[in-house]
Design an enzyme around this catalytic site. Sequence first.
Site, PDB file in Angstrom:
ATOM      1  N   LYS A  73       0.687   4.010  -2.789  1.00 40.06           N
ATOM      2  CA  LYS A  73       0.314   5.686  -2.487  1.00 40.06           C
ATOM      3  C   LYS A  73       1.956   6.601  -3.112  1.00 40.06           C
ATOM      4  O   LYS A  73       1.461   7.944  -3.468  1.00 40.06           O
ATOM      5  CB  LYS A  73       0.259   5.326  -1.337  1.00 40.06           C
ATOM      6  CG  LYS A  73      -1.285   5.016  -0.674  1.00 40.06           C
ATOM      7  CD  LYS A  73      -2.452   6.095  -1.296  1.00 40.06           C
ATOM      8  CE  LYS A  73      -3.351   6.145  -0.986  1.00 40.06           C
ATOM      9  NZ  LYS A  73      -4.410   6.118  -2.014  1.00 40.06           N
ATOM     10  N   TYR A  89       1.051  -1.676   0.030  1.00 38.09           N
ATOM     11  CA  TYR A  89       0.392   0.604   0.282  1.00 38.09           C
ATOM     12  C   TYR A  89       1.107   0.699  -0.139  1.00 38.09           C
ATOM     13  O   TYR A  89       0.996   1.809  -0.625  1.00 38.09           O
ATOM     14  CB  TYR A  89      -1.092  -0.175   1.532  1.00 38.09           C
ATOM     15  CG  TYR A  89      -1.861   1.157   1.644  1.00 38.09           C
ATOM     16  CD1 TYR A  89      -2.955   1.579   0.431  1.00 38.09           C
ATOM     17  CD2 TYR A  89      -1.607   2.045   2.238  1.00 38.09           C
ATOM     18  CE1 TYR A  89      -3.577   2.799   0.492  1.00 38.09           C
ATOM     19  CE2 TYR A  89      -2.837   2.975   3.110  1.00 38.09           C
ATOM     20  CZ  TYR A  89      -3.609   2.997   1.326  1.00 38.09           C
ATOM     21  OH  TYR A  89      -4.319   4.755   1.951  1.00 38.09           O
TER      22      TYR A  89
END
Length: 236
Positions: A145, A141
């Site tokens: 990002k 993740y």
Amino acid sequence: MKLQGATALVTGTNRGIGHEFARQLLHRGAKVYATARRPELVDIPGAEVLRLDITDQSSVDAAAEVAQDVDILINNAASTAGGSLVTGDLDAIRLMIDSNYYGTLAMIRAFAPILARNGGGAIVNVLSAVAWATVEGNTAYAAAKSAQWGLTNGVRLELASQGTLVAALVPGLVGTQTLLDFAEREGLELPEGVVLEPAEIVRLALDGLEAGSIEILDPLAVETKAALAGPPRAIF
């Protein structure tokens, strides 16, 4: 960017930050397209609900065909469950990149011409402070990002000539069910005083958008970005 009388499309509005964006935009006088992969789960009185899967180009194109009056695009929807880069499921990691990076890009490419025709408008990409400091238990993740942050900076440059404001909303810890479930699963104790409610972070975002800010950070994100001057670290 004036919100009163504007028309916004928000992705991922069935819960959490996306739901709050749609609700608060309506409260500030905007027309709102509230979108989700499962529109039957969207309960936002006053919003026009559309089905939208940002990883499906035909779905993105269909939403753009309907929402021709949009002048604010809120890119909130994205997968969050990628896990470990080294040992995690590779298909889950690919979905993480597909939604956070390619899904956001697909939305921008579809709506940039619409924004241009409507006077420029604005795009808000919902990022995370883990773009600048990875997080144990979900490094995929964080990597996604980071890529989305680079994307945001790139399209800001490319869309400046058509008068489109491109803003990054970079929250630290937001008390969504996704975060709470992750913390419980990983046995993490969330620090007191730094976890914001979705309503708080969205209020900060919309105030920043009205002020023309290109990066909107909560206190933890400010601290995390400042730490980039030192050695790489995890957010916890």
